[in-house]
Design an enzyme around this catalytic site. Structure first.
Site, PDB file in Angstrom:
ATOM      1  N   TYR A   1       0.616  -1.752   0.124  1.00 31.07           N
ATOM      2  CA  TYR A   1       0.562   0.230  -0.102  1.00 31.07           C
ATOM      3  C   TYR A   1       1.009   1.255   0.398  1.00 31.07           C
ATOM      4  O   TYR A   1       0.975   2.099  -1.013  1.00 31.07           O
ATOM      5  CB  TYR A   1      -0.950  -0.088   1.205  1.00 31.07           C
ATOM      6  CG  TYR A   1      -1.482   1.095   1.015  1.00 31.07           C
ATOM      7  CD1 TYR A   1      -3.215   1.450   0.387  1.00 31.07           C
ATOM      8  CD2 TYR A   1      -1.492   2.152   2.085  1.00 31.07           C
ATOM      9  CE1 TYR A   1      -3.827   2.554   0.485  1.00 31.07           C
ATOM     10  CE2 TYR A   1      -2.234   3.786   2.732  1.00 31.07           C
ATOM     11  CZ  TYR A   1      -3.343   3.427   0.842  1.00 31.07           C
ATOM     12  OH  TYR A   1      -4.194   4.908   1.399  1.00 31.07           O
TER      13      TYR A   1
ATOM     14  N   LYS B   1       1.311   4.602  -3.008  1.00 35.30           N
ATOM     15  CA  LYS B   1       1.150   5.986  -3.075  1.00 35.30           C
ATOM     16  C   LYS B   1       1.986   6.466  -3.480  1.00 35.30           C
ATOM     17  O   LYS B   1       1.619   7.316  -4.581  1.00 35.30           O
ATOM     18  CB  LYS B   1       0.518   6.033  -2.158  1.00 35.30           C
ATOM     19  CG  LYS B   1      -1.431   5.411  -1.506  1.00 35.30           C
ATOM     20  CD  LYS B   1      -1.775   5.549  -2.173  1.00 35.30           C
ATOM     21  CE  LYS B   1      -3.656   5.341  -2.017  1.00 35.30           C
ATOM     22  NZ  LYS B   1      -4.417   5.544  -3.446  1.00 35.30           N
TER      23      LYS B   1
END
Length: 239
Positions: free
Chosen positions: A162, A166
């Site tokens: 995750y 980003k």
């Protein structure tokens, strides 16, 4: 009467995405609720309409082709003014680099990065027809390499899926801004903060409505506003 602004928000059936749609709808905009689950999508549209928003459903799974969604907007409005790429997944745990399943990284990137590219590219023709087109990519401060390496910021658990997705999204957005620099399209990254949503088991300390504020601000930038930037409610987020 001025021409109604048209927006599309991905992952808008709940959480931050729903509140972004609600906030844009409160401005008098026509807002497309992009979501893959038909029941949840239509429930969100009904709730938004009950609150006075001009909302409509857009069947959209960001891991698949976005051409049907673009065709729907083409037929309905012939253009798109604002695209908010909000849909994202965390991928679950564990995510430590030595423990994570490489397939988890691939799955998260497919949604959080490639999905953004896929939807953005499908919508570009419609966005180019707008007088003041805006693209908002929802990122996170966990994607800030500066904060990840600073040591003074709490960037949550170690994650090779995750957080890195980003960082990847941030980098891709910069490249979009460079490519689109000779157009009137402004594209920026927004960080909602640590919001209580399904993504974190509702452990966040900010509400989805608070998390939506940065997206609404970037969606309504003036024509001389920034592009290729990374922002939260406090201002510029370091890369």
């Amino acid at each position: 009467m001025s021409e109604q602004t048209v927006a599309l928000v991905t992952g808008a059936n709940k959480g931050i995405g729903y509140e972004i749609a609600a906030g844009l709808g409160a401005l008098g905009w026509s807002v497309g609720v992009g979501a893959r689950d038909e029941e949840r999508r239509e429930a969100a549209v009904a709730k938004l309409r009950a609150g006075g928003a001009d909302a409509f459903g857009v069947p959209l799974d960001v891991t698949g082709a976005a051409t049907a969604a673009a065709a729907l907007l083409e037929e309905r409005y012939g253009r798109l003014d604002v695209l908010v790429n909000n849909a994202a997944i965390t991928g679950g745990m564990p995510q430590e680099p030595t423990l994570v399943d490489p397939g988890t990284i691939r799955t998260v990137v497919e949604t959080n990065v490639i999905g953004v590219v896929r939807v953005t590219n499908a919508m570009l023709t419609l966005l180019r027809r707008s007088r003041s087109p805006r693209i908002v990519n929802m990122s996170s401060t966990v994607g800030s390499l500066t904060r990840q390496t600073d040591g003074t910021f709490d960037t949550g658990p170690i994650g090779a899926a995750y957080p890195t997705s980003k960082s990847f999204l941030n980098a891709v957005t910069v490249q979009y801004a460079k490519e689109l620099s000779d157009t009137n399209i402004l594209i920026n990254l927004g960080c909602p903060g640590y919001v209580a949503t399904d993504l974190n088991g509702h452990r966040g300390y900010r509400t989805p409505q608070q998390g939506a504020a940065i997206a609404i601000r970037l969606a309504t930038l003036p024509d001389d506003g920034p592009t290729g930037g990374f922002f939260d409610d406090d201002g510029v987020v370091p890369w």
